[in-house]
Design a protein around this motif. Structure first.
Motif, PDB file in Angstrom:
ATOM      1  N   TRP A  87      34.175  39.338 -13.615  1.00 46.82           N
ATOM      2  CA  TRP A  87      33.817  38.115 -14.318  1.00 46.82           C
ATOM      3  C   TRP A  87      33.577  36.963 -13.345  1.00 46.82           C
ATOM      4  N   GLY A  88      32.748  36.029 -13.800  1.00 41.89           N
ATOM      5  CA  GLY A  88      32.533  34.792 -13.073  1.00 41.89           C
ATOM      6  C   GLY A  88      32.594  33.637 -14.047  1.00 41.89           C
ATOM      7  N   LEU A 150      29.006  40.691  -9.766  1.00 37.21           N
ATOM      8  CA  LEU A 150      29.958  39.609  -9.529  1.00 37.21           C
ATOM      9  C   LEU A 150      31.245  40.089  -8.868  1.00 37.21           C
ATOM     10  N   ASP A 151      31.374  41.386  -8.694  1.00 37.50           N
ATOM     11  CA  ASP A 151      32.601  41.919  -8.105  1.00 37.50           C
ATOM     12  C   ASP A 151      32.702  41.519  -6.630  1.00 37.50           C
ATOM     13  N   GLY A 152      33.610  40.623  -6.317  1.00 34.20           N
ATOM     14  CA  GLY A 152      33.795  40.172  -4.938  1.00 34.20           C
ATOM     15  C   GLY A 152      32.712  39.253  -4.425  1.00 34.20           C
ATOM     16  N   LEU A 153      31.872  38.715  -5.305  1.00 28.27           N
ATOM     17  CA  LEU A 153      30.794  37.819  -4.864  1.00 28.27           C
ATOM     18  C   LEU A 153      31.389  36.491  -4.380  1.00 28.27           C
ATOM     19  N   PHE A 210      24.190  25.337 -14.158  1.00 25.15           N
ATOM     20  CA  PHE A 210      25.551  25.866 -14.208  1.00 25.15           C
ATOM     21  C   PHE A 210      26.024  26.093 -12.782  1.00 25.15           C
ATOM     22  N   TRP A 211      27.340  26.159 -12.621  1.00 25.91           N
ATOM     23  CA  TRP A 211      27.909  26.520 -11.324  1.00 25.91           C
ATOM     24  C   TRP A 211      28.755  27.767 -11.497  1.00 25.91           C
ATOM     25  N   LEU A 212      28.527  28.736 -10.630  1.00 24.89           N
ATOM     26  CA  LEU A 212      29.252  30.001 -10.687  1.00 24.89           C
ATOM     27  C   LEU A 212      30.386  29.985  -9.678  1.00 24.89           C
ATOM     28  N   SER A 213      31.572  30.446 -10.097  1.00 29.83           N
ATOM     29  CA  SER A 213      32.713  30.493  -9.181  1.00 29.83           C
ATOM     30  C   SER A 213      33.756  31.481  -9.697  1.00 29.83           C
ATOM     31  N   GLY A 214      34.745  31.750  -8.855  1.00 28.20           N
ATOM     32  CA  GLY A 214      35.901  32.556  -9.255  1.00 28.20           C
ATOM     33  C   GLY A 214      35.593  33.983  -9.618  1.00 28.20           C
ATOM     34  N   CYS A 215      34.667  34.627  -8.915  1.00 28.99           N
ATOM     35  CA  CYS A 215      34.199  35.955  -9.310  1.00 28.99           C
ATOM     36  C   CYS A 215      35.170  37.064  -8.904  1.00 28.99           C
ATOM     37  N   GLY A 216      35.231  38.088  -9.746  1.00 29.27           N
ATOM     38  CA  GLY A 216      36.043  39.263  -9.436  1.00 29.27           C
ATOM     39  C   GLY A 216      36.661  39.870 -10.682  1.00 29.27           C
ATOM     40  N   ARG A 217      37.425  40.904 -10.464  1.00 32.92           N
ATOM     41  CA  ARG A 217      38.088  41.616 -11.569  1.00 32.92           C
ATOM     42  C   ARG A 217      39.533  41.134 -11.707  1.00 32.92           C
ATOM     43  N   LEU A 218      40.043  41.226 -12.920  1.00 32.10           N
ATOM     44  CA  LEU A 218      41.397  40.784 -13.211  1.00 32.10           C
ATOM     45  C   LEU A 218      42.407  41.533 -12.357  1.00 32.10           C
TER      46      LEU A 218
END
Length: 310
Positions: A87-88, A150-153, A210-218
């Motif tokens: 998720w991002g 988005l995984d590790g982006l 939009f701004w994308l941030s905080g990407c990765g899996r739970l």
């Protein structure tokens, strides 16, 4: 109790002058009684600001610079089933086009409500879903997107970008090419959107990107009630309202830091983490020898020296 304070200082001449004029008696008392411990960070150009890295360490979150999975954690807190996806966080924002560069306004300045946010998300939904994204609504300024890319982006925290040239912080990772294209398409789609027309007619900023941030899996985390984040310094610092920032520091010293001092006097274990643009510095209450107790206050650096070094 562990108190974590983001935006305790900034890399600017105005910040330096402000902290040197501040009288913070409770912070000074804590610096005399606590022992410096973990110091983390590099410079003001890291994608992850020190306060996010320090909080991640406290919670046990793992990730490279700009790749701490805050979005998945927040999405789960918003009641969204993350289902193992990457998720991002998509923050609806206003990009201000200036003479020399494009800057990002503080999303709080949009005063965006659910009645406008949901239709705007629906307006851009097809753009994302046509590329295989799953979109979800969390709150007026929290949209979420899930996609394997988005995984590790690595992406810059929005706290790094507010009020600054977005070109310096846009992701240039190969995985981000699709995001850059979607940002362009979203700008074109929202340019003449009726909600933005109505906002501009009211003298409010339009939502145009939009701004994308905080990407990765739970990830599983060490949830702890003892870690408290006080972000009252954030808004005035990002707005470069130095008088307001100084007032916020005084209030913080008189309230949260006074409580920490009281806990120290009672012999309770406490920790204080001060976070600037480059570093965070943790201070802990640890057992000290009689000589250390007698001389520690003389060796402690004054608050402005500690803050300027962050």
């Amino acid at each position: 109790m562990h108190l974590l304070i983001p935006f305790a200082s900034a890399v600017s001449e105005a910040s330096t002058h402000t902290v040197r004029d501040l009288q913070l008696p409770n912070l000074q008392a804590l610096l005399r009684r606590l022992t410096p411990s973990e110091r983390i960070g590099t410079d003001e150009y890291a994608l992850t600001p020190p306060h996010e890295r320090a909080l991640a360490d406290a919670l046990g979150l793992r990730g490279a610079d700009g790749a701490l999975p805050w979005a998945a954690r927040q999405a789960a807190a918003d009641g969204i089933a993350t289902q193992g996806r990457a998720w991002g966080l998509l923050t609806p924002v206003h990009w201000h086009v200036g003479r020399d560069h494009i800057s990002l306004a503080d999303p709080a300045a949009l005063k965006l409500g659910e009645g406008e946010s949901r239709p705007l998300l629906d307006a851009v939904r097809a753009l994302f879903e046509s590329e295989g994204f799953v979109l979800a609504y969390g709150a007026a300024t929290r949209w979420y997107a899930a996609h394997d890319s988005l995984d590790g982006l690595p992406c810059a925290s929005i706290d790094r970008v507010i009020g600054r040239n977005v070109d310096l912080w846009l992701p240039n990772h190969p995985q981000a090419r699709l995001i850059r294209r979607l940002q362009n398409e979203v700008q074109m789609l929202l340019y003449n959107h009726p909600i933005n027309d109505a906002r501009e007619a009211r003298g409010e900023l339009p939502v145009n990107s939009f701004w994308l941030s905080g990407c990765g899996r739970l990830q599983p985390v060490r949830e702890s009630d003892s870690v408290r984040v006080d972000d009252t310094l954030r808004a005035p610092l990002l707005a470069e309202d130095w008088a307001g920032w100084a007032d916020a520091w005084r209030a913080l010293d008189a309230q949260a830091l006074a409580e920490l001092v009281a806990r120290v006097h009672k012999g309770e274990p406490v920790a204080l983490t001060l976070c600037g643009e480059r570093h965070s510095q943790r201070h802990d209450s640890v057992a000290r020898t009689l000589w250390q107790r007698a001389t520690g206050g003389w060796r402690a650096a004054p608050p402005h020296v500690v803050l300027e070094a962050l």
